[in-house]
Design an enzyme around this catalytic site. Structure first.
Site, PDB file in Angstrom:
ATOM      1  N   GLU A 111       0.909  -1.415   0.166  1.00  0.00           N
ATOM      2  CA  GLU A 111       0.083  -0.124  -0.008  1.00  0.00           C
ATOM      3  C   GLU A 111       0.679   1.234   0.152  1.00  0.00           C
ATOM      4  O   GLU A 111       0.342   2.293  -0.192  1.00  0.00           O
ATOM      5  CB  GLU A 111      -0.740  -0.110   1.292  1.00  0.00           C
ATOM      6  CG  GLU A 111      -2.198  -1.113   0.931  1.00  0.00           C
ATOM      7  CD  GLU A 111      -2.998  -1.248   2.434  1.00  0.00           C
ATOM      8  OE1 GLU A 111      -2.484  -0.693   3.471  1.00  0.00           O
ATOM      9  OE2 GLU A 111      -4.135  -1.777   2.170  1.00  0.00           O
ATOM     10  N   GLU A 142       7.876 -21.474   7.414  1.00  0.00           N
ATOM     11  CA  GLU A 142       8.234 -20.744   8.869  1.00  0.00           C
ATOM     12  C   GLU A 142       9.204 -21.355   9.756  1.00  0.00           C
ATOM     13  O   GLU A 142       9.452 -20.662  10.401  1.00  0.00           O
ATOM     14  CB  GLU A 142       6.876 -20.325   9.182  1.00  0.00           C
ATOM     15  CG  GLU A 142       6.022 -21.370   9.904  1.00  0.00           C
ATOM     16  CD  GLU A 142       4.709 -21.047  10.271  1.00  0.00           C
ATOM     17  OE1 GLU A 142       4.546 -20.979  11.513  1.00  0.00           O
ATOM     18  OE2 GLU A 142       3.817 -20.678   9.431  1.00  0.00           O
TER      19      GLU A 142
END
Length: 329
Positions: A111, A142
């Site tokens: 963004e 992960e």
């Protein structure tokens, strides 16, 4: 990669079916120490409540998150100032996380270009397992500190960069590995978690532990923990950009007008900043190739487009400084 993988599968042996029983026992003992994993017996029959009752309870839970963030504002501000200092030297802001935490980092990074006209390479979101992990689980990704180091090496990490490791549990190997590797390379490091005394915060120069407490659904850290992480990431990127001169007051003067809505917003921003007529605004935007900040300087400083561009370059993009330079000449 679901919302609970951040806490539930972040230790080797916690995924799949081949882990030794001792490994799972150790993991269960570790999870039992995390407030984000705590069971709330008072909510054990929440499924028997009406939809409105559940929604009210959830809304009440969400209302506690800003207070948890507020308790860490001095530490957050210090981390932001250090980040802005590095970025002013040409450094990048890099988020690294797994599951929900990783997705929130990618979201915040994505963004920044339309909001602040940053280059996509200036604010980067890394998620364990790569872009496909945004929508599909990448099992075991992960669990790897080495994967985080490799992802950072692919970006050619420098000492001017800032790396923010994000993990609700504060123990995800990918996030910790990113912070450890970045710190060893001289980069600024921030560790954002939602548990106290976390390994992630300990590994980072700036440990931000926003303790949001047990979740409505046991271990579902996409809820309060995720909300807290989103609020802090909003602060890190937004306030850093304010410090870098990407705004004028509370106006997004570096907004990128990439569609009709943003083109209309650009004109509204110039109007709010200058009070000029529509004709003057259109002329200023035409003289500056649609750059909002430059157009404001053209109007308020009564200079032409090339002069506005030069003054902003000399002021490192800070509109107030450029206007001050005009007024002193």
């Amino acid at each position: 990669m679901t919302s609970t993988t951040d806490a539930n599968t972040d230790t080797p042996g916690a995924t799949g079916t081949s882990g030794a029983p001792g490994t799972y026992g150790e993991l269960r003992a570790q999870l039992a120490t995390l407030t984000t994993e705590a069971f709330r017996p008072e909510l054990a029959e929440i499924d028997r409540l009406s939809t409105e009752e559940i929604a009210r309870i959830m809304n009440g839970e969400d209302a506690t998150v800003p207070a948890a963030v507020a308790e860490r504002l001095p530490q957050i501000a210090a981390a932001i100032d250090a980040t802005a200092e590095r970025m002013a030297r040409g450094g990048r802001l890099i988020y690294a996380g797994a599951g929900t935490a990783g997705r929130l980092g990618v979201l915040d990074a994505s963004e920044c270009p339309p909001t602040f006209n940053t280059d996509p390479a200036e604010v980067v979101g890394l998620i364990a397992g790569g872009p496909s992990a945004m929508v599909t689980a990448v099992e075991g990704a992960e669990d790897s500190k080495e994967l985080a180091a490799a992802d950072l090496d692919a970006l050619k990490l420098t000492a001017d960069d800032t790396v923010v490791g994000i993990s609700a549990s504060g123990r995800t190997p990918y996030a910790i590995g990113a912070v450890e590797h970045a710190r060893a390379r001289g980069a600024l490091t921030i560790g954002l978690s939602c548990n106290a005394d976390s390994a992630l915060a300990a590994a980072a120069e700036h440990g931000l532990e926003v303790v949001t407490g047990p979740e409505l659904l046991t271990g579902s850290t996409r809820l309060k923990a995720g909300t807290a992480q989103k609020l802090v990431l909003n602060m890190i990127s937004t306030v850093t950009m304010i410090r870098l001169g990407k705004t004028y007051g509370n106006l997004m003067v570096d907004v990128r007008a990439s569609n009709e809505k943003l083109r209309a917003r650009s004109r509204h921003i110039v109007s709010l900043a200058t009070g000029a007529s529509d004709t003057a605004i259109e002329a200023a935007l035409a003289a500056t190739d649609g750059e909002v900040k430059n157009a404001i300087l053209v109007i308020l400083g009564q200079v032409d487009g090339p002069t506005a561009a030069r003054l902003l370059t000399e002021s490192d993009g800070h509109l107030r400084a450029a206007l001050a330079a005009v007024r002193t000449t």
